[in-house]
Design a protein around this motif. Sequence first.
Motif, short mmCIF file in Angstrom:
data_model
loop_
_atom_site.label_atom_id
_atom_site.label_comp_id
_atom_site.label_asym_id
_atom_site.label_seq_id
_atom_site.Cartn_x
_atom_site.Cartn_y
_atom_site.Cartn_z
N ARG A 286 4.20 1.96 -0.07
CA ARG A 286 3.18 0.95 0.26
C ARG A 286 2.49 1.30 1.58
N ARG B 269 -1.43 2.55 1.99
CA ARG B 269 -2.34 1.75 2.83
C ARG B 269 -2.95 2.61 3.92
N GLU C 255 1.14 -3.84 -2.63
CA GLU C 255 1.18 -5.07 -1.84
C GLU C 255 1.64 -6.23 -2.72
#
Length: 213
Positions: free
Chosen positions: A149, A153, A164
């Motif tokens: 994650r 990002r 997310e």
Amino acid sequence: MTFSEADCATAWQTQSLLMSYPDDELVDRLALLRAATATLPTALAAPLNAFLDHVSATPLIDLAADYVATFDHRKRFSPYLTYFAYGDTRKRGMALLRFKHAYRAAGLELGDSELPDHLAVVLEFAATGNPVTGPRLMIEHRAGLELIRIGLRETGSPWAHVLESVTATLPPLGKREHEAVARLAAEGPPEEEVGLAPFAPPEYMPQAQGGAR
């Protein structure tokens, strides 16, 4: 934040489809996926809608190429959860076997076309197979999920939105999980220990990785 079992099941099924290799079926399902996310709480729906906006605005050939470049060619974003805990070592075979056993205990048999720890497979299992064991498997590999994650990002990948939403369905990271993420980011997955015999039958050992098809 705690979500209902129905909300989690809907979110996991949607996330599973979005973490699979993008094809014509994904495009055909866009209206259905939009309808599904409309029933979800904002914390789960907003990131999924952001990704669906990207899918709607991106030619399928470009979306598929981006998926391959992201998940097939960069181990940092490997969608295979046990990779982060065991790397490509022999010990990973036993971890894969545990996933297989969990599916079999729920009455599900996974085909040979995909490894059982692919995030899309685990999410579908959580949604339709076992709402207790499915998320438990993800929680056991929480450090790897968090690393994916964060990496997605940081690189501006659209799939960060899906991760997310996935992590929003799981308990918040505790101190030990934060330490595990930091350690994994610094050291990477384990490397092979020379001289050890395989821990599981050859058919459960990791092979060359490729995206879900």
